[in-house]
Design an enzyme around this catalytic site. Structure first.
Site, PDB file in Angstrom:
ATOM      1  N   ALA A  32       0.845  -1.200   0.000  1.00 57.07           N
ATOM      2  CA  ALA A  32       0.000   0.000   0.000  1.00 57.07           C
ATOM      3  C   ALA A  32       0.873   1.240   0.000  1.00 57.07           C
ATOM      4  O   ALA A  32       2.091   1.155  -0.155  1.00 57.07           O
ATOM      5  CB  ALA A  32      -0.910  -0.017   1.219  1.00 57.07           C
ATOM      6  N   ASN A  33       0.284   2.394   0.132  1.00 53.45           N
ATOM      7  CA  ASN A  33       1.041   3.642   0.260  1.00 53.45           C
ATOM      8  C   ASN A  33       0.308   4.585   1.207  1.00 53.45           C
ATOM      9  O   ASN A  33      -0.761   4.255   1.715  1.00 53.45           O
ATOM     10  CB  ASN A  33       1.271   4.273  -1.118  1.00 53.45           C
ATOM     11  CG  ASN A  33      -0.042   4.585  -1.816  1.00 53.45           C
ATOM     12  OD1 ASN A  33      -0.813   5.424  -1.370  1.00 53.45           O
ATOM     13  ND2 ASN A  33      -0.310   3.875  -2.905  1.00 53.45           N
ATOM     14  N   ARG A  34       0.869   5.756   1.432  1.00 55.52           N
ATOM     15  CA  ARG A  34       0.364   6.643   2.483  1.00 55.52           C
ATOM     16  C   ARG A  34      -0.785   7.556   2.057  1.00 55.52           C
ATOM     17  O   ARG A  34      -1.156   8.465   2.781  1.00 55.52           O
ATOM     18  CB  ARG A  34       1.497   7.525   3.012  1.00 55.52           C
ATOM     19  CG  ARG A  34       2.555   6.764   3.738  1.00 55.52           C
ATOM     20  CD  ARG A  34       3.601   7.695   4.322  1.00 55.52           C
ATOM     21  NE  ARG A  34       4.799   6.959   4.668  1.00 55.52           N
ATOM     22  CZ  ARG A  34       4.910   6.193   5.743  1.00 55.52           C
ATOM     23  NH1 ARG A  34       3.901   6.087   6.579  1.00 55.52           N
ATOM     24  NH2 ARG A  34       6.026   5.547   5.982  1.00 55.52           N
TER      25      ARG A  34
END
Ligand code: C5P
Length: 403
Positions: free
Chosen positions: A211-213
């Site tokens: 995932a990412n932020r």
């Protein structure tokens, strides 16, 4: 300004989230709305009419058979003399009554008698929200034109249980009420828009993912801003913890491929704004079972494969929307990268931001962007993500107007 001078009939039903309704009253009044409270008997077990009435600076209506209240206002007038009926919290029980047209207390009677827009902020235990009966009732209410804000995922106040069921925060409810009551210009009326937002989750195995932020704040704000200008908006959102914007059709997806499918299903459209931080790669073959750690065995390596580029697909599609906007989250060479991207992706505009950790943009509430189009580069001042969204929506409306 949408709430200034607006009369809100606030129905508080019996859930622990009623404590947040006290703050909600303050937030609504701060924005110039007047709040007339109705409380169910359940609500009065959680907060007192005294507190509610003091904050609302109005009489609190609790009883369908109060002779005094009936003489003074009457339940039919109560239901009609307002600009919005807001239910916060809306319990499973009250939603069930509404879906079935029951009217056995003041709140349910007012809800059956009203001809005003109704916005409900549900709050209940996650299992109650997930129950097929509640699912049915929510679908019925949506078909009846009742708007909903939340519930949200998170920890419940009364138990350690987590899941979807927490009432939206007062400011989120205020924003939904504002969106509903907004009577500003609608230059995008009759236009269709598709917006992507949030991160994607690319599974490694059933429990792990890449995932990412991205928080989804910027993309959701853009969907809301386009809807505010009258567009018919489909928002395709990756996993986020913020509420679906009011007045926007929101489709929840996890993976990039699901996101692409949902975006393509939303075409034809006049406007596409691809804000999601789509994972560039996914695990080539995600495991069906959780990958186990065995002592002494070698550490697994992940083979990645490329994800579909949704923006590029839309930018070169036979049903390409008239306006295609992309985002460029870069940590270096922001401008030159964005210019190349404009061409490669078939976009009309690229909104470029520097997402280096020091900027705090990714996951934050403010944004500092450059707008890159074939006409040149425009640096926008640092502003709230909502303001970036409104400015971009206005620009899109202007471009469409010019043809
Ligand atoms: O190539 P890059 O990821 O920097 O491009 C960012 C832009 O492309 C964003 O608008 C993003 O939403 C979009 N994008 C996409 N699908 C991908 C990768 C990026 O739609 N697989």
């Amino acid at each position: 300004m949408a709430l200034s001078g607006k009369r809100i009939l606030l129905i508080i039903s019996g859930g622990i989230a009623a404590y947040k309704s006290l703050d909600l009253i303050r937030r609504l009044r701060e924005r110039g709305a007047s709040v007339r409270p109705v409380m169910t008997s359940g609500a009065q077990e959680f907060v007192t009419p005294l507190a509610v009435g003091a904050l609302a600076a109005d009489h609190v209506f609790t009883d369908l058979f109060s002779r005094q209240d009936e003489q003074d206002v009457g339940h039919i007038r109560l239901a009609r003399d307002c600009d919005l009926v807001l239910i916060a919290p809306a319990t499973a029980d009250l939603l069930a009554k509404m879906a079935n047209g029951l009217a056995d207390d003041l709140a349910s009677t007012v809800l059956l008698a009203t001809d005003r827009p109704v916005l409900a902020a549900p709050a209940m235990n996650p299992r109650m929200w997930a129950h097929p009966a509640t699912r049915r009732n929510v679908a019925t209410l949506a078909a009846d034109g009742i708007r909903m804000i939340g519930p949200m995922a998170g920890e419940m106040a009364e138990s350690r249980e987590a899941g979807v069921g927490r009432m939206a925060e007062p400011l989120e409810i205020v924003a939904a009420a504002e969106a509903l009551l907004d009577d500003g210009p609608k230059p995008l009326a009759g236009r269709k828009a598709v917006v992507t937002s949030g991160p994607t989750h690319e599974p490694i195995d059933p429990v792990r993912y890449i995932a990412n932020r991205s928080s989804g704040r910027q993309g959701h704000a853009i969907a809301a801003a386009l809807a505010k200008l009258g567009a018919d908006v489909t928002l395709v959102s990756g996993p986020v913890t913020i509420p679906d914007p009011a007045g926007v059709k929101t489709i929840h997806v996890e993976r990039a491929e699901e996101m692409r499918d949902a975006v393509l299903a939303a075409l034809p459209a006049d406007i596409a704004v691809m804000v999601a931080a789509v994972a560039d790669w996914r695990v080539a073959s995600a495991a069906d079972q959780k990958i186990k750690k065995h002592p002494g065995e070698s550490i697994p390596t992940l083979a990645l494969t490329e994800n579909p580029d949704i923006l590029k697909t839309v930018g070169h599609h036979t049903m390409r929307p008239k306006i295609v906007v992309g985002f460029a989250a870069e940590t270096q060479d922001v401008e030159s990268n964005a210019k190349t991207k404009l061409e490669r992706k078939g976009a009309d505009m690229i909104v470029a931001n520097d997402v280096s950790p020091a900027t705090g943009i990714m996951g934050g509430t403010r944004n500092s962007v450059k707008l890159i189009s074939r006409a040149g580069i425009d640096q926008w001042p640092d502003m709230a993500k909502e303001d970036v969204a409104e400015k971009l929506a206005a620009l899109i409306a202007e471009r469409l107007r010019q043809g």
